[in-house]
Design an enzyme around this catalytic site. Sequence first.
Site, PDB file in Angstrom:
ATOM      1  N   GLU A   1       0.831  -1.202   0.000  1.00  0.00           N
ATOM      2  CA  GLU A   1       0.000   0.000   0.000  1.00  0.00           C
ATOM      3  C   GLU A   1       0.868   1.256   0.000  1.00  0.00           C
ATOM      4  O   GLU A   1       1.820   1.372   0.767  1.00  0.00           O
ATOM      5  CB  GLU A   1      -0.895  -0.001   1.249  1.00  0.00           C
ATOM      6  CG  GLU A   1      -1.788   1.224   1.364  1.00  0.00           C
ATOM      7  CD  GLU A   1      -2.555   1.249   2.683  1.00  0.00           C
ATOM      8  OE1 GLU A   1      -3.553   1.985   2.765  1.00  0.00           O
ATOM      9  OE2 GLU A   1      -2.153   0.536   3.624  1.00  0.00           O
TER      10      GLU A   1
ATOM     11  N   LYS B   1     -10.153   2.503  -1.614  1.00  0.00           N
ATOM     12  CA  LYS B   1     -10.262   1.963  -0.266  1.00  0.00           C
ATOM     13  C   LYS B   1     -11.579   2.385   0.384  1.00  0.00           C
ATOM     14  O   LYS B   1     -11.918   3.566   0.430  1.00  0.00           O
ATOM     15  CB  LYS B   1      -9.079   2.459   0.566  1.00  0.00           C
ATOM     16  CG  LYS B   1      -8.953   1.839   1.950  1.00  0.00           C
ATOM     17  CD  LYS B   1      -7.630   2.278   2.573  1.00  0.00           C
ATOM     18  CE  LYS B   1      -7.393   1.662   3.940  1.00  0.00           C
ATOM     19  NZ  LYS B   1      -6.068   2.029   4.486  1.00  0.00           N
TER      20      LYS B   1
ATOM     21  N   CYS C   1      -5.575  -2.714   2.971  1.00  0.00           N
ATOM     22  CA  CYS C   1      -5.218  -2.577   4.385  1.00  0.00           C
ATOM     23  C   CYS C   1      -6.412  -2.703   5.346  1.00  0.00           C
ATOM     24  O   CYS C   1      -6.854  -3.804   5.611  1.00  0.00           O
ATOM     25  CB  CYS C   1      -4.452  -1.287   4.610  1.00  0.00           C
ATOM     26  SG  CYS C   1      -3.452  -1.303   6.126  1.00  0.00           S
TER      27      CYS C   1
END
Length: 294
Positions: A44, A117, A154
Amino acid sequence: MKTTLTVSAVQQPCNQDRQTNFDFSVAKIHEAAANNADLVVLPELHLDPYFCQNEDYRHFDLAQPIPGPTTEILSGLAKKLGVVIVSTLFEKRSAGLYHNTAVVFDKDGSLAGKYRKMHIPDDPGFYEKYYFTPGDIGFKPIETSIGKLGVLICWDQWFPEGARLMALAGAEMLIYPTAIGWNPEDTDDEHQRQLNAWITIQRSHAIANGVPVIACNRIGFEKAPDSDAGIYFWGNSFIAGPQGEILTSANDSESALLTCTIDKARSERVRQIWPYLRDRRIDEYGNLIRRYID
């Protein structure tokens, strides 16, 4: 379409300047291609040190458009080397509108798709809500020449809902580019509990959905701006099979290129003998869309 894939995950430090970090990523992509990789996953936000440790409007200058300068280079690499590349970038969508965005390039260099995300943390040292707008693309797998990739990022990795929705939409593997680490002030026991939880939750996504999982983290200590505090990114990148079995893994401190073979036919067989999707009680899951049941 190939049923047996060679996949790679790059575990790298990201605590240098952008060019140095990117050169490292590019070198590992070349190394993976030399090993006949079909897919290469980068950590990331691998271009820069983790800037979300504090809130500073000057960090918005790190963002770039998609398409943009980095995607142009990655597109050319994917085409030249004949590999699928997953990278995560700080996307400038418009003035005042930014995302943490994964981009996927197919073997012909085309932008196969992107994922923004969805779950944005706001914790000490991880002030991402200041920088990133929650994703608005949804949990949609990205179609590539090697299959449908369920790319998440994540903090997304802690939520079974995202993994399930990707699987329900046809994802053949789950991919988690990551930047996660320890607070050096925590005890060693607490460090180990956090790491074990991180590995366990992602292996559980593989098991519950019958698909492989690629978890790709960065390594090294990154000092917080204007502070003696910082984050020790714990590495431990791994690739797991559809029953959660660890196929390959790295330690907490060394750069690594993880490479292994994934048999998509085996994933189908696992789903046949462990038919979780068949036995889901979708008629009783309505409350999942509620924040809390009082």
